[in-house]
Structure formats: C-alpha cells, structure tokens
Design a protein around this motif. Sequence first.
Motif, short mmCIF file in Angstrom:
data_model
loop_
_atom_site.label_atom_id
_atom_site.label_comp_id
_atom_site.label_asym_id
_atom_site.label_seq_id
_atom_site.Cartn_x
_atom_site.Cartn_y
_atom_site.Cartn_z
N ILE A 1 0.85 -1.20 0.00
CA ILE A 1 0.00 0.00 0.00
C ILE A 1 0.88 1.25 0.00
O ILE A 1 1.66 1.47 0.93
CB ILE A 1 -0.94 -0.01 1.22
CG1 ILE A 1 -1.91 -1.19 1.11
CG2 ILE A 1 -1.70 1.32 1.33
CD1 ILE A 1 -2.66 -1.50 2.39
N ASP A 2 0.75 2.03 -1.05
CA ASP A 2 1.51 3.28 -1.19
C ASP A 2 0.72 4.48 -0.68
O ASP A 2 1.31 5.47 -0.24
CB ASP A 2 1.84 3.53 -2.67
CG ASP A 2 2.63 2.40 -3.28
OD1 ASP A 2 3.77 2.18 -2.83
OD2 ASP A 2 2.11 1.74 -4.20
N ILE A 3 -0.60 4.40 -0.79
CA ILE A 3 -1.49 5.52 -0.46
C ILE A 3 -2.57 5.02 0.48
O ILE A 3 -3.24 4.02 0.19
CB ILE A 3 -2.14 6.09 -1.74
CG1 ILE A 3 -1.08 6.66 -2.69
CG2 ILE A 3 -3.18 7.16 -1.39
CD1 ILE A 3 -1.59 6.92 -4.09
N LEU A 4 -2.73 5.70 1.59
CA LEU A 4 -3.79 5.38 2.55
C LEU A 4 -4.67 6.60 2.75
O LEU A 4 -4.17 7.69 3.06
CB LEU A 4 -3.19 4.95 3.89
CG LEU A 4 -4.18 4.80 5.04
CD1 LEU A 4 -5.18 3.67 4.78
CD2 LEU A 4 -3.44 4.58 6.37
N VAL A 5 -5.97 6.41 2.57
CA VAL A 5 -6.94 7.47 2.85
C VAL A 5 -7.83 6.99 3.99
O VAL A 5 -8.62 6.05 3.83
CB VAL A 5 -7.80 7.81 1.61
CG1 VAL A 5 -8.78 8.95 1.94
CG2 VAL A 5 -6.91 8.19 0.44
N ASN A 6 -7.69 7.63 5.14
CA ASN A 6 -8.50 7.29 6.32
C ASN A 6 -9.79 8.08 6.29
O ASN A 6 -9.87 9.20 6.79
CB ASN A 6 -7.71 7.58 7.60
CG ASN A 6 -6.65 6.54 7.87
OD1 ASN A 6 -6.93 5.35 7.88
ND2 ASN A 6 -5.41 6.99 8.07
N ASN A 7 -10.80 7.48 5.67
CA ASN A 7 -12.08 8.14 5.48
C ASN A 7 -13.19 7.58 6.37
O ASN A 7 -14.17 8.27 6.64
CB ASN A 7 -12.50 8.01 4.01
CG ASN A 7 -13.92 8.46 3.76
OD1 ASN A 7 -14.22 9.65 3.78
ND2 ASN A 7 -14.83 7.51 3.53
N ALA A 8 -13.04 6.36 6.87
CA ALA A 8 -14.11 5.72 7.64
C ALA A 8 -14.43 6.55 8.89
O ALA A 8 -13.53 7.02 9.59
CB ALA A 8 -13.70 4.31 8.05
N GLY A 9 -15.72 6.68 9.16
CA GLY A 9 -16.13 7.43 10.35
C GLY A 9 -17.60 7.22 10.65
O GLY A 9 -18.37 6.79 9.79
N VAL A 10 -17.96 7.52 11.89
CA VAL A 10 -19.35 7.43 12.32
C VAL A 10 -19.71 8.68 13.13
O VAL A 10 -18.83 9.41 13.59
CB VAL A 10 -19.60 6.17 13.19
CG1 VAL A 10 -19.33 4.90 12.41
CG2 VAL A 10 -18.76 6.22 14.46
N THR A 11 -20.99 8.91 13.28
CA THR A 11 -21.49 9.95 14.19
C THR A 11 -22.46 9.31 15.18
O THR A 11 -23.20 8.38 14.82
CB THR A 11 -22.20 11.09 13.44
OG1 THR A 11 -23.27 10.53 12.65
CG2 THR A 11 -21.23 11.82 12.53
N ARG B 1 -17.48 6.57 23.16
CA ARG B 1 -16.46 5.57 22.86
C ARG B 1 -16.49 5.17 21.39
O ARG B 1 -15.44 5.07 20.74
CB ARG B 1 -16.68 4.33 23.73
CG ARG B 1 -15.61 3.25 23.58
CD ARG B 1 -16.07 1.91 24.13
NE ARG B 1 -17.23 1.42 23.39
CZ ARG B 1 -17.16 0.85 22.19
NH1 ARG B 1 -16.00 0.71 21.58
NH2 ARG B 1 -18.26 0.44 21.58
N SER B 2 -17.66 4.94 20.84
CA SER B 2 -17.74 4.42 19.47
C SER B 2 -17.20 5.43 18.46
O SER B 2 -16.49 5.05 17.51
CB SER B 2 -19.18 4.04 19.12
OG SER B 2 -20.04 5.16 19.20
#
Length: 240
Positions: free
Chosen positions: A76-86, A100-101
């Motif tokens: 993996i050369d490129i990582l995009v941390n997009n995952a999220g919750v509200t 916590r979540s």
Amino acid sequence: MDRVALVTGGVTGIGAATCAALTNAGRRVVANYFGGEDEANAFSARTGTPVFQWDVADFDACHRGVAEVTRAVGPIDILVNNAGVTRDATLHKMTKEQWRSVIEVDLGGCFNMCRAVIEAMRERRFGRIVNVSSVNGLAGQFGQTNYAAAKAGIVGFTKALALEGAARGITVNAIAPGYTDTALVAAVPPDILKEILAAAPVGRLAQPPEIARGVAFLTSDEAGFITGATLSINGGRYMQ
C-alpha cells in the motif's frame, strides 16, 4: 506510476468518490468497508474496485486487512483514512458508548490503519497518507463533542506523524470537508439543513467529487512538498 491506494469507508459517499478520483489518476484502488456487505459488493461490481471487509476500530483486524490487501494487490503506497461514524448528542445526554464508538472509529481507526502501513512505507521510503477530518473538528458543533474531539484529534495526529515521516518520503495531510451531499447529511432534519446552508458563504452543500479531488491532489507524486497540512474544503463556512 501504478501505485496501490487503500480507502477506508470507501464504498459510499466521499469514500466512493475518492476511489473514483484515485482510479482516474491511475492508481490501483481498493476499498475497505465494515457494514453493508450487499452495498459493498454492488459498488465493487459497478466500479471494478476490489473491496475488503474489516472494522477500522479493531487494531488486529486492521493489520490482518492490510496484510490481505498486500497479498492480493501489492504494498500500500497511499492510505486514505475516510471511515467514520457519528453518534450525536449534547454532552449532558451523551452515553459512554456514544463517546467511545466515535472516538474508537474516527480517531482510533486513523491510528490503527496508519500503524498497520507505516513500517512498510518507511522501508520503501515512500507513502501518501490523507486523514479525513471535518469542518466541525476545526470550528466545533453543537451536539457533537465526541465527533468534534475525534476530528480535531486527527489534525494533531496528522501534524505529528508528518514530522515522523518526512525524512522517509512519507507525506501526511488532512482534509477538513464542510457539509457534503451524502446519505449522512440527507438524514439531517430540513430546518437544521436550512441553517447549515445559510452558514456556508457559497450557499450549498459540497458534492463528494469536490472533496475527492482534494484527496487525489494530496496523494499525487507532485504533492511531495506538502505535509502536515490541513486542506479545508468547506465553501467558506469556517475560515481558519
């Protein structure tokens, strides 16, 4: 160059648009997801993007997932941390689980995923990491102490990791989107959405591809002199 890009939370909304933008930029893109297997499979069938399922809040699962992607597609050369919750609530009504979540997925997931890829990036002396923050991590938002704390934490995390990675050819940046036309925002009550639009000088929601183009730029080879930055794409809602 045929670089491998991994986008977490990559099958809907901003994540899906980011996968498309990176694919158009010539990257070999894979998408992570956790819930919604049918939706993920439909996304993969429609776009040709391989999908891999794991929970970014689970440290060990992230390491297993990265190993699986590496075996199937390549390092993996490129990582995009997009995952999220509200999990919105005012603080005096917020439960420990709501706090916590959000912290574990939005901020903890950023740590887990970066930790899973950073050693290999350091060895290869190349990496592009983009962490998705939010305008509400910069300006705050009523009823979102958990989300604002997590997204503000991402900004500090990004700056610190940028310092660590710079000498190894690894850039680490954040984007801070404003309110974007996604399923999450579509669930906002109309009266509140009206207030949101009124607060944005451009007078509208962002479209996911507008956010994705910022990610594509920051992950490009040409953006190698940009690190530790936060790119605000918010229609002027909050001017830092």
